[in-house]
Design a protein around this motif. Structure first.
Motif, PDB file in Angstrom:
ATOM      1  N   PHE A  29      74.378 -17.010 -36.876  1.00 57.77           N
ATOM      2  CA  PHE A  29      73.672 -16.039 -36.363  1.00 57.77           C
ATOM      3  C   PHE A  29      73.570 -14.739 -37.254  1.00 57.77           C
ATOM      4  CE2 PHE A  29      74.639 -18.147 -32.368  1.00 57.77           C
ATOM      5  CZ  PHE A  29      73.437 -18.774 -32.185  1.00 57.77           C
ATOM      6  N   GLU A  31      75.551 -12.065 -37.505  1.00 58.61           N
ATOM      7  CA  GLU A  31      75.896 -10.860 -36.588  1.00 58.61           C
ATOM      8  C   GLU A  31      77.151 -10.171 -37.095  1.00 58.61           C
ATOM      9  OE1 GLU A  31      73.575 -12.191 -32.450  1.00 58.61           O
ATOM     10  OE2 GLU A  31      75.481 -13.072 -32.994  1.00 58.61           O
ATOM     11  N   ARG A 112      71.086 -10.234 -29.862  1.00 58.60           N
ATOM     12  CA  ARG A 112      69.927 -11.097 -30.031  1.00 58.60           C
ATOM     13  C   ARG A 112      69.611 -11.514 -28.765  1.00 58.60           C
ATOM     14  NH1 ARG A 112      72.279 -15.884 -29.674  1.00 58.60           N
ATOM     15  NH2 ARG A 112      74.210 -15.157 -30.742  1.00 58.60           N
ATOM     16  N   ASN A 115      71.366 -14.454 -26.665  1.00 53.93           N
ATOM     17  CA  ASN A 115      72.976 -14.362 -26.637  1.00 53.93           C
ATOM     18  C   ASN A 115      73.453 -14.498 -25.253  1.00 53.93           C
ATOM     19  OD1 ASN A 115      75.810 -13.479 -26.759  1.00 53.93           O
ATOM     20  ND2 ASN A 115      75.320 -12.133 -28.521  1.00 53.93           N
ATOM     21  N   TYR A 135      63.216  -9.892 -34.806  1.00 49.60           N
ATOM     22  CA  TYR A 135      64.098  -9.136 -35.514  1.00 49.60           C
ATOM     23  C   TYR A 135      65.443  -9.620 -36.255  1.00 49.60           C
ATOM     24  CZ  TYR A 135      66.986  -4.643 -36.125  1.00 49.60           C
ATOM     25  OH  TYR A 135      67.756  -3.938 -36.462  1.00 49.60           O
ATOM     26  N   TYR A 136      65.841 -10.513 -35.771  1.00 55.48           N
ATOM     27  CA  TYR A 136      67.188 -11.320 -36.259  1.00 55.48           C
ATOM     28  C   TYR A 136      66.807 -12.389 -37.227  1.00 55.48           C
ATOM     29  CZ  TYR A 136      70.269  -8.272 -33.654  1.00 55.48           C
ATOM     30  OH  TYR A 136      70.905  -7.352 -32.982  1.00 55.48           O
ATOM     31  N   ARG A 137      67.210 -12.479 -38.470  1.00 51.68           N
ATOM     32  CA  ARG A 137      67.057 -13.608 -39.325  1.00 51.68           C
ATOM     33  C   ARG A 137      68.524 -14.333 -39.421  1.00 51.68           C
ATOM     34  NH1 ARG A 137      62.741 -15.813 -42.209  1.00 51.68           N
ATOM     35  NH2 ARG A 137      61.878 -13.477 -41.975  1.00 51.68           N
ATOM     36  N   GLY A 138      68.760 -15.383 -38.750  1.00 50.66           N
ATOM     37  CA  GLY A 138      70.291 -16.142 -38.693  1.00 50.66           C
ATOM     38  C   GLY A 138      70.187 -16.631 -39.846  1.00 50.66           C
ATOM     39  N   ARG A 144      64.772 -14.617 -34.306  1.00 47.99           N
ATOM     40  CA  ARG A 144      65.105 -14.416 -32.947  1.00 47.99           C
ATOM     41  C   ARG A 144      64.560 -12.791 -32.756  1.00 47.99           C
ATOM     42  NH1 ARG A 144      69.107 -17.783 -34.937  1.00 47.99           N
ATOM     43  NH2 ARG A 144      69.297 -19.582 -33.481  1.00 47.99           N
ATOM     44  N   ALA A 146      65.244  -9.395 -30.852  1.00 49.96           N
ATOM     45  CA  ALA A 146      66.572  -8.481 -30.323  1.00 49.96           C
ATOM     46  C   ALA A 146      65.869  -7.952 -28.940  1.00 49.96           C
ATOM     47  CB  ALA A 146      66.793  -7.512 -31.357  1.00 49.96           C
TER      48      ALA A 146
END
Length: 159
Positions: A29, A31, A112, A115, A135-138, A144, A146
């Motif tokens: 992820f 993070e 995320r 989560n 928003y999130y690029r794992g 994914r 946020a």
């Protein structure tokens, strides 16, 4: 179940915080924060890192900052071997108590959207107040959303 204690972390505790970080955050992820990123928090008077200990073993931590009447949870992690023992909830309560002492009335966090920790935050009185699409690029290549969550303990206007 063993007892755990919470204490404000110091720079000397950075290795312990990183042990929890490495155990708690799945690299897929992306993070987790680096040592350098965490180290900057220790220099900010408006930030606090709280470390949970089970005896001499670090088992969880939170990192938060405050700006006027708002406080933001930057990170919360519990080592998987200690999950389900109330450590996450205790860290949230500790963050809010610290925030109240610093004048905070509103508490925010971003995470995320998929989560599982969302359940912990909802049980602690947080609700979704915003969403950032893609928003999130794992590290797994997945993108994914946020979600931003808010909890208000103040008597001011609600947003």
């Amino acid at each position: 179940m063993s007892e755990f204690r919470l204490a404000t972390a110091r720079v000397a505790d950075l290795a312990a915080v990183m042990r929890v970080m490495d155990a708690a955050f799945d690299p897929a992820f992306g993070e987790a924060w680096s040592r350098a990123q965490l180290l900057t928090l220790f220099a900010l008077p408006s930030a606090r890192v709280c470390l949970a200990w089970d005896g001499e073993q670090p088992c969880g931590f939170s990192a938060a900052r405050i700006a006027g009447p708002e406080s933001e949870l930057l990170l919360l992690a519990v080592d998987p071997a200690w999950r389900g023992r109330g450590i996450g909830a205790a860290l949230i309560s500790d963050w809010q108590a610290w925030g109240r002492g610093e004048g905070a009335e509103d508490y925010f966090l971003e995470m995320r959207a998929d989560n599982d920790a969302v359940h912990l935050y909802e049980r602690s009185g947080f609700s979704e107040c915003g969403r950032r699409k893609d928003y999130y690029r794992g590290g797994d290549g997945m993108i994914r959303d946020a979600i931003t969550m808010r909890h208000s303990s103040g008597t001011g206007l609600t947003r």
